[in-house]
Motif scaffolding. Sequence first.
Motif, PDB file in Angstrom:
ATOM      1  N   ILE A  55       0.832  -1.204   0.000  1.00  0.00           N
ATOM      2  CA  ILE A  55       0.000   0.000   0.000  1.00  0.00           C
ATOM      3  C   ILE A  55       0.869   1.257   0.000  1.00  0.00           C
ATOM      4  N   SER A  56       1.942   1.220   0.800  1.00  0.00           N
ATOM      5  CA  SER A  56       2.836   2.384   0.914  1.00  0.00           C
ATOM      6  C   SER A  56       3.932   2.283  -0.147  1.00  0.00           C
ATOM      7  N   ARG A  57       3.572   2.538  -1.361  1.00  0.00           N
ATOM      8  CA  ARG A  57       4.523   2.411  -2.464  1.00  0.00           C
ATOM      9  C   ARG A  57       5.501   3.586  -2.500  1.00  0.00           C
ATOM     10  N   ILE A  58       6.611   3.362  -3.188  1.00  0.00           N
ATOM     11  CA  ILE A  58       7.652   4.382  -3.328  1.00  0.00           C
ATOM     12  C   ILE A  58       7.596   4.924  -4.755  1.00  0.00           C
ATOM     13  N   VAL A  66       7.448   1.560  -7.083  1.00  0.00           N
ATOM     14  CA  VAL A  66       7.878   0.223  -6.656  1.00  0.00           C
ATOM     15  C   VAL A  66       7.498   0.090  -5.183  1.00  0.00           C
ATOM     16  N   ASP A  67       7.583  -1.130  -4.670  1.00  0.00           N
ATOM     17  CA  ASP A  67       7.339  -1.306  -3.236  1.00  0.00           C
ATOM     18  C   ASP A  67       8.298  -2.351  -2.685  1.00  0.00           C
ATOM     19  N   ALA A  68       8.356  -2.408  -1.363  1.00  0.00           N
ATOM     20  CA  ALA A  68       9.317  -3.284  -0.677  1.00  0.00           C
ATOM     21  C   ALA A  68       8.624  -4.491  -0.060  1.00  0.00           C
ATOM     22  N   ARG A  69       7.615  -5.014  -0.734  1.00  0.00           N
ATOM     23  CA  ARG A  69       6.825  -6.111  -0.159  1.00  0.00           C
ATOM     24  C   ARG A  69       7.653  -7.356   0.144  1.00  0.00           C
TER      25      ARG A  69
END
Length: 293
Positions: A55-58, A66-69
């Motif tokens: 949800i908290s994408r960069i 992108v995201d750090a999932r």
Amino acid sequence: MDFHHVIEAAGIVALGLVFYSYLRRWLESTARIDRRLRVLLNGVVFGGLSITLMISRIEFAPGAYVDARAVPIALVTLVEGGWAGLVAAVIAAGYRLVWMGGSGALAGVIWLLATAGTAALALMWARRDGQVRNRHAFALGGAVFVVTFASFLVLGARGIEMFARDWLPLLVVSVVGIGGFARLFTDVANAQAAEAARRESAELRAITLLARAAAHEINNALMVVAGGLAILAKHLPADSEDAQWAARAREGVVTVKNIITRMNSITQIEAVPGQGMLPPMLDIRKSSDPANS
């Protein structure tokens, strides 16, 4: 790149570190919950962190994210084992598949599950080397980046085009995020394992000192009893009932001597669970048995 998003993502992972630290300390100090439930709790929480990071994408370019999932899944696997990573990956994959959906759902699920599998392999490698070190963590970060690339390939030409745009921030997130935070997580795990070992050593020392002191005092009194029984046996008719009772008393003395020997040979702490009104107590036989060491 929006550095507010980067700080937000780092804060989410740091929150996981704080939770992991307190949960592990609480469980190891109280021993209320066995390891399987600890694995489940960590898996659920880190699966939730992975969802939060989706949800908290960069945003690294206008309209590009992108995201750090994968980071929480890799980290929890590295410090808690493959089952914790699998639980986290399944929870995150369920969210990606059911809630987010879309044409990239399958690729996203593959990415998450493959991350857990890759981290489990890295953990096996680290265990063969004795413990998780920087090379294991950063190698895992690189491997997760490769897994990420493979998941983009599932999307075909569109995935390759997206990866060509996103590869650098994904590389940074994978290598720096996993490699950097892994050191913090393993430091917490190692420090708390050392603290638990020191606590157990102090407890064992206290028990052995008490047991040896008690054994010494019991042995002094027992020698008097044994000597008296030996003298008494000489004055009793061999086949009399009193002689039989004296013989049984001498057998009891031998039994107590064996217990004293075990009390002086305690090398570990093995407890007998409490039953009814009886509280838990030290199992002297198991605690002094070399086979259990």
